[in-house]
Motif scaffolding. Structure first.
Motif, PDB file in Angstrom:
ATOM      1  N   TYR A   4      36.339  33.095  43.342  1.00 24.27           N
ATOM      2  CA  TYR A   4      35.322  33.721  43.850  1.00 24.27           C
ATOM      3  C   TYR A   4      35.899  34.911  42.648  1.00 24.27           C
ATOM      4  CZ  TYR A   4      34.097  31.356  47.767  1.00 24.27           C
ATOM      5  OH  TYR A   4      32.773  30.352  49.110  1.00 24.27           O
ATOM      6  N   PRO A   5      35.039  35.844  41.724  1.00 20.31           N
ATOM      7  CA  PRO A   5      35.412  36.999  41.076  1.00 20.31           C
ATOM      8  C   PRO A   5      35.802  38.026  42.322  1.00 20.31           C
ATOM      9  CG  PRO A   5      33.707  35.908  41.032  1.00 20.31           C
ATOM     10  CD  PRO A   5      33.690  35.345  41.895  1.00 20.31           C
ATOM     11  N   THR A   6      36.332  39.179  41.974  1.00 20.26           N
ATOM     12  CA  THR A   6      37.083  40.508  42.710  1.00 20.26           C
ATOM     13  C   THR A   6      36.808  41.046  41.906  1.00 20.26           C
ATOM     14  OG1 THR A   6      39.300  39.849  42.611  1.00 20.26           O
ATOM     15  CG2 THR A   6      38.957  38.874  44.104  1.00 20.26           C
ATOM     16  N   GLU A   7      37.201  42.501  42.701  1.00 19.36           N
ATOM     17  CA  GLU A   7      36.365  43.719  41.928  1.00 19.36           C
ATOM     18  C   GLU A   7      36.876  44.990  43.476  1.00 19.36           C
ATOM     19  OE1 GLU A   7      32.601  44.302  40.350  1.00 19.36           O
ATOM     20  OE2 GLU A   7      32.244  43.567  42.011  1.00 19.36           O
ATOM     21  N   ALA A   8      37.870  46.002  41.701  1.00 17.31           N
ATOM     22  CA  ALA A   8      37.265  47.499  42.807  1.00 17.31           C
ATOM     23  C   ALA A   8      35.965  47.683  43.532  1.00 17.31           C
ATOM     24  CB  ALA A   8      38.221  47.809  42.013  1.00 17.31           C
ATOM     25  N   GLY A   9      36.876  47.741  44.683  1.00 19.75           N
ATOM     26  CA  GLY A   9      35.675  48.185  45.590  1.00 19.75           C
ATOM     27  C   GLY A   9      33.752  47.696  45.670  1.00 19.75           C
ATOM     28  N   GLY A  10      34.916  46.504  45.835  1.00 26.57           N
ATOM     29  CA  GLY A  10      33.249  45.320  45.481  1.00 26.57           C
ATOM     30  C   GLY A  10      33.517  44.324  46.747  1.00 26.57           C
ATOM     31  N   PHE A  11      33.567  42.592  46.050  1.00 20.00           N
ATOM     32  CA  PHE A  11      33.984  41.408  46.909  1.00 20.00           C
ATOM     33  C   PHE A  11      36.145  41.560  46.203  1.00 20.00           C
ATOM     34  CE2 PHE A  11      34.899  37.081  47.061  1.00 20.00           C
ATOM     35  CZ  PHE A  11      34.045  36.889  47.999  1.00 20.00           C
ATOM     36  N   GLU A  12      36.688  41.781  47.758  1.00 19.19           N
ATOM     37  CA  GLU A  12      37.860  40.874  47.781  1.00 19.19           C
ATOM     38  C   GLU A  12      38.075  40.354  48.852  1.00 19.19           C
ATOM     39  OE1 GLU A  12      38.683  45.172  46.089  1.00 19.19           O
ATOM     40  OE2 GLU A  12      39.225  45.316  48.285  1.00 19.19           O
ATOM     41  N   TYR A  95      50.050  36.305  60.355  1.00 16.30           N
ATOM     42  CA  TYR A  95      50.230  37.635  59.851  1.00 16.30           C
ATOM     43  C   TYR A  95      48.647  37.269  58.540  1.00 16.30           C
ATOM     44  CZ  TYR A  95      54.874  37.738  61.922  1.00 16.30           C
ATOM     45  OH  TYR A  95      55.403  37.846  63.208  1.00 16.30           O
ATOM     46  N   THR A  96      48.477  38.324  58.346  1.00 11.43           N
ATOM     47  CA  THR A  96      47.406  38.109  57.182  1.00 11.43           C
ATOM     48  C   THR A  96      47.872  39.394  56.116  1.00 11.43           C
ATOM     49  OG1 THR A  96      45.889  38.225  58.731  1.00 11.43           O
ATOM     50  CG2 THR A  96      45.054  38.808  56.582  1.00 11.43           C
ATOM     51  N   TRP A  97      47.633  38.997  55.218  1.00  8.60           N
ATOM     52  CA  TRP A  97      47.664  39.695  53.704  1.00  8.60           C
ATOM     53  C   TRP A  97      46.701  40.157  52.945  1.00  8.60           C
ATOM     54  CZ3 TRP A  97      46.178  38.062  49.212  1.00  8.60           C
ATOM     55  CH2 TRP A  97      45.754  36.203  49.317  1.00  8.60           C
ATOM     56  N   PHE A  98      46.181  40.656  52.380  1.00  8.98           N
ATOM     57  CA  PHE A  98      44.899  41.171  52.030  1.00  8.98           C
ATOM     58  C   PHE A  98      45.368  42.320  50.377  1.00  8.98           C
ATOM     59  CE2 PHE A  98      41.179  43.645  51.287  1.00  8.98           C
ATOM     60  CZ  PHE A  98      39.978  43.323  51.566  1.00  8.98           C
ATOM     61  N   ARG A  99      44.645  41.535  49.018  1.00  4.18           N
ATOM     62  CA  ARG A  99      44.936  41.737  47.888  1.00  4.18           C
ATOM     63  C   ARG A  99      42.947  43.452  47.754  1.00  4.18           C
ATOM     64  NH1 ARG A  99      44.029  40.750  41.874  1.00  4.18           N
ATOM     65  NH2 ARG A  99      41.986  39.398  42.482  1.00  4.18           N
ATOM     66  N   GLY A 100      44.166  44.095  47.766  1.00  3.82           N
ATOM     67  CA  GLY A 100      42.757  45.273  47.260  1.00  3.82           C
ATOM     68  C   GLY A 100      42.844  45.945  46.935  1.00  3.82           C
ATOM     69  N   LEU A 101      41.714  46.045  45.130  1.00  2.65           N
ATOM     70  CA  LEU A 101      42.171  46.680  44.242  1.00  2.65           C
ATOM     71  C   LEU A 101      41.496  48.145  44.357  1.00  2.65           C
ATOM     72  CD1 LEU A 101      40.527  43.155  42.165  1.00  2.65           C
ATOM     73  CD2 LEU A 101      42.550  44.253  42.655  1.00  2.65           C
ATOM     74  N   SER A 102      42.058  48.871  43.059  1.00  2.00           N
ATOM     75  CA  SER A 102      41.678  49.943  43.264  1.00  2.00           C
ATOM     76  C   SER A 102      41.242  50.062  41.542  1.00  2.00           C
ATOM     77  CB  SER A 102      42.307  51.014  43.133  1.00  2.00           C
ATOM     78  OG  SER A 102      44.075  50.753  42.514  1.00  2.00           O
ATOM     79  N   SER A 103      41.659  49.147  41.104  1.00  3.08           N
ATOM     80  CA  SER A 103      40.549  49.271  39.441  1.00  3.08           C
ATOM     81  C   SER A 103      41.025  48.488  39.092  1.00  3.08           C
ATOM     82  CB  SER A 103      41.670  50.487  38.575  1.00  3.08           C
ATOM     83  OG  SER A 103      42.545  49.636  38.150  1.00  3.08           O
ATOM     84  N   GLY A 104      39.820  47.434  38.429  1.00  2.00           N
ATOM     85  CA  GLY A 104      39.724  46.003  37.427  1.00  2.00           C
ATOM     86  C   GLY A 104      39.165  45.256  37.885  1.00  2.00           C
ATOM     87  N   ARG A 105      39.592  43.837  37.633  1.00  2.00           N
ATOM     88  CA  ARG A 105      38.642  42.529  38.122  1.00  2.00           C
ATOM     89  C   ARG A 105      39.224  41.379  38.358  1.00  2.00           C
ATOM     90  NH1 ARG A 105      32.937  40.027  36.616  1.00  2.00           N
ATOM     91  NH2 ARG A 105      33.021  38.553  38.321  1.00  2.00           N
ATOM     92  N   GLY A 106      39.246  40.561  38.157  1.00  2.00           N
ATOM     93  CA  GLY A 106      39.967  39.192  39.009  1.00  2.00           C
ATOM     94  C   GLY A 106      39.499  38.150  39.481  1.00  2.00           C
ATOM     95  N   GLU A 107      39.569  36.795  39.327  1.00  2.00           N
ATOM     96  CA  GLU A 107      39.828  36.413  39.934  1.00  2.00           C
ATOM     97  C   GLU A 107      40.253  35.611  41.179  1.00  2.00           C
ATOM     98  OE1 GLU A 107      36.195  36.899  38.214  1.00  2.00           O
ATOM     99  OE2 GLU A 107      38.247  36.434  36.837  1.00  2.00           O
ATOM    100  N   ALA A 108      39.903  35.052  42.764  1.00  2.00           N
ATOM    101  CA  ALA A 108      40.898  34.630  43.395  1.00  2.00           C
ATOM    102  C   ALA A 108      40.389  32.953  43.443  1.00  2.00           C
ATOM    103  CB  ALA A 108      40.599  35.106  45.117  1.00  2.00           C
TER     104      ALA A 108
END
Length: 183
Positions: A4-12, A95-108
């Motif tokens: 899934y494409p992930t991006e700051a302020g969007g799909f994470e 436990y739950t981890w969550f990667r939130g982006l503040s800048s940029g984009r990447g795939e998960a």
């Protein structure tokens, strides 16, 4: 198996998991993918958050800054995030981890089948607080654990105190050499 494409302020995305042991969580390393032309060779930054329980509404245990540059060719990679303090986990607890982006984009990348003993969590607005469990495959990641820190000892280690009487015990506290944190 998919991504899934992930991006700051969007799909994470994040992932809950069941701790396999009691001890210290030393490092989390979400798997990532450099694939689409929009991400090849570009940089991203954000925060890897760790929560107690399933989902992102539990007590926050760690906020770890993370950043990387996506590889310039299609490839899987991971970014290790080390907890700066002692994050204690209990065998069988979730436990739950969550990667939130503040800048940029990447795939998960998403693994098949479900393997982490938990659920994948998704948000479409970049806010971990609005993440909800998603059915289907888990997020690919690895975690590193260490034995619980021994920072307290008692002397004598055993004995008997008769009813109605008392006895003194010596407690020794020693956090020398342990990860920064409160013990």
């Amino acid at each position: 198996n998919s991504y899934y494409p992930t991006e700051a302020g969007g799909f994470e995305l994040g992932q809950s998991f069941t701790a396999p042991c009691t001890g210290q969580l030393i490092q989390l390393a979400p798997a990532l993918l450099s694939y689409e032309s929009a991400t090849l060779g570009t940089s991203w930054s954000g925060t890897l958050r760790l929560y107690e329980g399933s989902g992102t509404s539990g007590r926050s245990l760690a906020d770890i800054p993370v950043s990387a540059t996506n590889p310039s060719s299609t490839s899987f990679y991971s970014v290790s995030a080390s907890a700066s303090g002692s994050v204690l986990v209990t065998a069988g607890a979730t436990y739950t981890w969550f990667r939130g982006l503040s800048s940029g984009r990447g795939e998960a990348p998403i693994a098949d089948p479900d393997y982490a003993g938990g659920s994948r969590y998704v948000t479409t607005n970049g806010n971990p607080g609005s993440a909800s469990a998603a059915s289907g495959n888990d997020r690919a990641f690895s975690a590193t654990f260490a034995a619980p820190a021994t920072w307290i000892s008692v002397s004598p280690r055993s004995g008997r105190v008769q009813a109605g009487s008392d006895d003194d015990l010596d407690l020794t506290f020693d956090a020398d050499g342990l990860a920064p944190g409160v013990y």
